[in-house]
Scaffold this active site. Sequence first.
Site, PDB file in Angstrom:
ATOM      1  N   GLY A  22       0.781  -1.222   0.000  1.00 20.18           N
ATOM      2  CA  GLY A  22       0.000   0.000   0.000  1.00 20.18           C
ATOM      3  C   GLY A  22       0.814   1.273   0.000  1.00 20.18           C
ATOM      4  O   GLY A  22       0.250   2.371  -0.014  1.00 20.18           O
ATOM      5  N   SER A  23       2.132   1.172  -0.024  1.00 20.92           N
ATOM      6  CA  SER A  23       2.975   2.370   0.082  1.00 20.92           C
ATOM      7  C   SER A  23       2.960   3.162  -1.214  1.00 20.92           C
ATOM      8  O   SER A  23       2.971   2.604  -2.312  1.00 20.92           O
ATOM      9  CB  SER A  23       4.406   1.962   0.432  1.00 20.92           C
ATOM     10  OG  SER A  23       4.904   0.998  -0.493  1.00 20.92           O
ATOM     11  N   ASP A  24       2.946   4.494  -1.075  1.00 23.71           N
ATOM     12  CA  ASP A  24       2.982   5.379  -2.232  1.00 23.71           C
ATOM     13  C   ASP A  24       3.693   6.664  -1.850  1.00 23.71           C
ATOM     14  O   ASP A  24       4.205   6.804  -0.736  1.00 23.71           O
ATOM     15  CB  ASP A  24       1.575   5.645  -2.787  1.00 23.71           C
ATOM     16  CG  ASP A  24       0.637   6.294  -1.769  1.00 23.71           C
ATOM     17  OD1 ASP A  24       0.998   7.369  -1.243  1.00 23.71           O
ATOM     18  OD2 ASP A  24      -0.463   5.757  -1.521  1.00 23.71           O
ATOM     19  N   TYR A  32      -3.488  -0.689   6.623  1.00 27.35           N
ATOM     20  CA  TYR A  32      -4.863  -0.758   6.144  1.00 27.35           C
ATOM     21  C   TYR A  32      -5.808  -1.060   7.306  1.00 27.35           C
ATOM     22  O   TYR A  32      -5.601  -2.013   8.052  1.00 27.35           O
ATOM     23  CB  TYR A  32      -4.994  -1.835   5.076  1.00 27.35           C
ATOM     24  CG  TYR A  32      -4.545  -1.408   3.691  1.00 27.35           C
ATOM     25  CD1 TYR A  32      -3.997  -0.151   3.455  1.00 27.35           C
ATOM     26  CD2 TYR A  32      -4.680  -2.267   2.609  1.00 27.35           C
ATOM     27  CE1 TYR A  32      -3.602   0.241   2.193  1.00 27.35           C
ATOM     28  CE2 TYR A  32      -4.292  -1.895   1.333  1.00 27.35           C
ATOM     29  CZ  TYR A  32      -3.758  -0.634   1.126  1.00 27.35           C
ATOM     30  OH  TYR A  32      -3.370  -0.259  -0.132  1.00 27.35           O
ATOM     31  N   LYS A 218      -0.594  -1.199 -12.548  1.00 31.03           N
ATOM     32  CA  LYS A 218      -0.474   0.194 -12.116  1.00 31.03           C
ATOM     33  C   LYS A 218       0.705   0.341 -11.172  1.00 31.03           C
ATOM     34  O   LYS A 218       0.888  -0.487 -10.263  1.00 31.03           O
ATOM     35  CB  LYS A 218      -1.758   0.676 -11.439  1.00 31.03           C
ATOM     36  CG  LYS A 218      -1.761   2.168 -11.133  1.00 31.03           C
ATOM     37  CD  LYS A 218      -3.128   2.631 -10.661  1.00 31.03           C
ATOM     38  CE  LYS A 218      -3.387   2.274  -9.211  1.00 31.03           C
ATOM     39  NZ  LYS A 218      -4.706   2.761  -8.738  1.00 31.03           N
ATOM     40  N   LYS A 220       2.874   3.091  -8.583  1.00 34.59           N
ATOM     41  CA  LYS A 220       2.897   4.341  -7.839  1.00 34.59           C
ATOM     42  C   LYS A 220       4.102   5.177  -8.282  1.00 34.59           C
ATOM     43  O   LYS A 220       5.197   4.644  -8.514  1.00 34.59           O
ATOM     44  CB  LYS A 220       2.974   4.069  -6.337  1.00 34.59           C
ATOM     45  CG  LYS A 220       1.806   3.253  -5.795  1.00 34.59           C
ATOM     46  CD  LYS A 220       0.503   4.014  -5.871  1.00 34.59           C
ATOM     47  CE  LYS A 220      -0.632   3.211  -5.229  1.00 34.59           C
ATOM     48  NZ  LYS A 220      -1.888   3.984  -5.174  1.00 34.59           N
ATOM     49  N   ASP A 248       0.071   6.271 -10.682  1.00 35.92           N
ATOM     50  CA  ASP A 248      -0.750   6.908  -9.641  1.00 35.92           C
ATOM     51  C   ASP A 248       0.157   7.751  -8.756  1.00 35.92           C
ATOM     52  O   ASP A 248       1.065   7.225  -8.115  1.00 35.92           O
ATOM     53  CB  ASP A 248      -1.440   5.810  -8.826  1.00 35.92           C
ATOM     54  CG  ASP A 248      -2.391   6.350  -7.770  1.00 35.92           C
ATOM     55  OD1 ASP A 248      -2.485   7.576  -7.612  1.00 35.92           O
ATOM     56  OD2 ASP A 248      -3.052   5.522  -7.110  1.00 35.92           O
ATOM     57  N   ASN A 250      -1.059   9.793  -6.292  1.00 35.42           N
ATOM     58  CA  ASN A 250      -1.665   9.984  -4.971  1.00 35.42           C
ATOM     59  C   ASN A 250      -1.583  11.428  -4.475  1.00 35.42           C
ATOM     60  O   ASN A 250      -1.175  11.695  -3.349  1.00 35.42           O
ATOM     61  CB  ASN A 250      -1.057   9.034  -3.947  1.00 35.42           C
ATOM     62  CG  ASN A 250      -1.447   7.595  -4.198  1.00 35.42           C
ATOM     63  OD1 ASN A 250      -0.727   6.865  -4.871  1.00 35.42           O
ATOM     64  ND2 ASN A 250      -2.602   7.186  -3.689  1.00 35.42           N
ATOM     65  N   GLU A 274      -3.186   8.871 -12.384  1.00 33.18           N
ATOM     66  CA  GLU A 274      -4.249   8.901 -11.378  1.00 33.18           C
ATOM     67  C   GLU A 274      -3.888   9.876 -10.266  1.00 33.18           C
ATOM     68  O   GLU A 274      -2.740   9.916  -9.813  1.00 33.18           O
ATOM     69  CB  GLU A 274      -4.412   7.491 -10.809  1.00 33.18           C
ATOM     70  CG  GLU A 274      -5.527   7.310  -9.817  1.00 33.18           C
ATOM     71  CD  GLU A 274      -5.701   5.842  -9.465  1.00 33.18           C
ATOM     72  OE1 GLU A 274      -6.079   5.561  -8.303  1.00 33.18           O
ATOM     73  OE2 GLU A 274      -5.461   4.980 -10.336  1.00 33.18           O
ATOM     74  N   GLU A 301     -11.090   8.543  -6.132  1.00 31.53           N
ATOM     75  CA  GLU A 301     -11.114   7.788  -4.884  1.00 31.53           C
ATOM     76  C   GLU A 301     -11.216   8.692  -3.664  1.00 31.53           C
ATOM     77  O   GLU A 301     -11.683   8.264  -2.613  1.00 31.53           O
ATOM     78  CB  GLU A 301      -9.904   6.870  -4.760  1.00 31.53           C
ATOM     79  CG  GLU A 301      -8.586   7.577  -4.528  1.00 31.53           C
ATOM     80  CD  GLU A 301      -7.415   6.620  -4.445  1.00 31.53           C
ATOM     81  OE1 GLU A 301      -6.987   6.305  -3.309  1.00 31.53           O
ATOM     82  OE2 GLU A 301      -6.933   6.179  -5.492  1.00 31.53           O
ATOM     83  N   ASP A 324     -15.216   5.119  -5.194  1.00 26.69           N
ATOM     84  CA  ASP A 324     -14.726   4.370  -4.041  1.00 26.69           C
ATOM     85  C   ASP A 324     -15.941   3.984  -3.202  1.00 26.69           C
ATOM     86  O   ASP A 324     -16.853   4.795  -3.013  1.00 26.69           O
ATOM     87  CB  ASP A 324     -13.757   5.229  -3.227  1.00 26.69           C
ATOM     88  CG  ASP A 324     -13.201   4.491  -2.028  1.00 26.69           C
ATOM     89  OD1 ASP A 324     -12.077   3.966  -2.130  1.00 26.69           O
ATOM     90  OD2 ASP A 324     -13.882   4.431  -0.989  1.00 26.69           O
ATOM     91  N   HIS A 351     -11.962   2.323  -7.747  1.00 27.47           N
ATOM     92  CA  HIS A 351     -10.817   2.192  -6.847  1.00 27.47           C
ATOM     93  C   HIS A 351     -11.074   1.041  -5.889  1.00 27.47           C
ATOM     94  O   HIS A 351     -12.165   0.913  -5.331  1.00 27.47           O
ATOM     95  CB  HIS A 351     -10.627   3.494  -6.051  1.00 27.47           C
ATOM     96  CG  HIS A 351      -9.643   3.364  -4.934  1.00 27.47           C
ATOM     97  ND1 HIS A 351     -10.022   3.402  -3.606  1.00 27.47           N
ATOM     98  CD2 HIS A 351      -8.302   3.199  -4.936  1.00 27.47           C
ATOM     99  CE1 HIS A 351      -8.959   3.287  -2.844  1.00 27.47           C
ATOM    100  NE2 HIS A 351      -7.900   3.162  -3.620  1.00 27.47           N
ATOM    101  N   ALA A 352     -10.042   0.190  -5.698  1.00 24.60           N
ATOM    102  CA  ALA A 352     -10.207  -0.917  -4.758  1.00 24.60           C
ATOM    103  C   ALA A 352      -8.924  -1.217  -4.007  1.00 24.60           C
ATOM    104  O   ALA A 352      -8.741  -2.329  -3.522  1.00 24.60           O
ATOM    105  CB  ALA A 352     -10.697  -2.168  -5.493  1.00 24.60           C
ATOM    106  N   GLU A 382     -10.070  -2.177 -10.112  1.00 22.64           N
ATOM    107  CA  GLU A 382      -8.754  -2.380  -9.513  1.00 22.64           C
ATOM    108  C   GLU A 382      -8.763  -3.651  -8.664  1.00 22.64           C
ATOM    109  O   GLU A 382      -9.753  -3.961  -8.000  1.00 22.64           O
ATOM    110  CB  GLU A 382      -8.382  -1.172  -8.648  1.00 22.64           C
ATOM    111  CG  GLU A 382      -6.987  -1.253  -8.052  1.00 22.64           C
ATOM    112  CD  GLU A 382      -6.605  -0.003  -7.287  1.00 22.64           C
ATOM    113  OE1 GLU A 382      -5.396   0.253  -7.138  1.00 22.64           O
ATOM    114  OE2 GLU A 382      -7.514   0.737  -6.839  1.00 22.64           O
TER     115      GLU A 382
END
Length: 428
Positions: A22-24, A32, A218, A220, A248, A250, A274, A301, A324, A351-352, A382
């Site tokens: 989940g890192s961006d 999460y 995708k 980041k 993406d 973010n 994105e 999202e 979302d 978005h998922a 996603e």
Amino acid sequence: MSVITDFETHDVRFPTSLLLDGSDAMNPDPDYSAAYVRIGTDAGDGLEGHAFVFTIGRGNDVQVAAVQALAPYLLGRDAEELLADMGGVWRMLQHDSQLRWLGPEKGVMHMAIGAVVNALWDLKAKREGKPLWRLLAELSPEQLVDLVDFRYLSDALTREDALSILRAAEPGRAERIAQLEAEGYPAYTTGPGWLGYSDEKLERLCREAVAEGYTQVKLKVGASLEDDKRRLAIARAAVGPDIRIAVDANQRWDVADAIAWMRELAPFDIAWIEEPTSPDDVLGHAAIARGIAPMRVATGEHAANRVMFKQFLQAGALHVLQIDYTRVAGVNENVANLLLAAKFGVPVCPHAGGVGLCEAVQHLAMFDFVAVSGTMDGRMIEHVDNLHEHFATPVEMRGARYLAPRTPGAGTEMRAESIAQYEFRVYA
């Protein structure tokens, strides 16, 4: 008659930061999390409504408190009466003057309302013995528009517009349901592209994604231009020229930075960028869309409500609309967002990337295919391959496609053992 007797919340957090899942560029260490709600009745049938707001760790307790604050609006109420008028439930909560003052229609309380609304949809679908996507897809156009609050939308989408869209999609509903149940719904994967992953892991996961049948991955981006170029070169070499690569940021950049950065990344044949800038900056997104054309801009999202989506569409500020499941005020508002997208002819790619979001938002994409847009062309959900084991009905994938759920409900019920194991507690 049954009465709502239970309203229970939980602060559930998964330590995804340990592996940098989940890192961006803006969220380097997400855990999460779910601000979780369970709604029960005295019906004696064992059926409950479950839902959550997705967060990434710190502050989840604030979101839980906002959800819990809505308990007095439901406890003691006639469950059948509420479930028979889900549009009325939405308006009861959204139009409450004191709740509304906390937004209005945005932020922590708006998302809390969404969790409660979605829990009631989960309960309604279970009582009717249908997965949520099918429950929605089998409602009449008139029943569907009754779910939507057209206030603030009528300059772009009227009730009559929505009825026309839904009635135009009525022919072929049965055939599309059969197609969905036979073939599933296409997905793209974000799994290889988390910013904290090593180059070796990125390359391996990209190759695995292609082998599994994904036609889009995708990555980041946004922390370092040189790193982005290196990682995109690795990804492009791994997937080949025919697989789409989306990126993406973010919300990382100012407008001018976004345009300059994406022009540098254009040689890698980018499917879309994105969230290039602030999710509230409609005109900024429009400027970016003009500045990087023909590359596409995707966002949504973090769009706070249906009014934001309306403005993005009116301004030509997005080419791919990303709903979302837990950011806006529940299923009802997302029905409005899907109708807006259909009115403007813009594809929806939900978005998922978060715990439980795959399980939940697949229902809305499938409903859209059957009853709103009538197409999967240019549309994908996603997919992120983690934490599914914590849900009672985890997503099923085959050949990089979501299989249509057949279990009654919205897919948002978490396993009791997972709640017990990962519930966050503060010890004095």
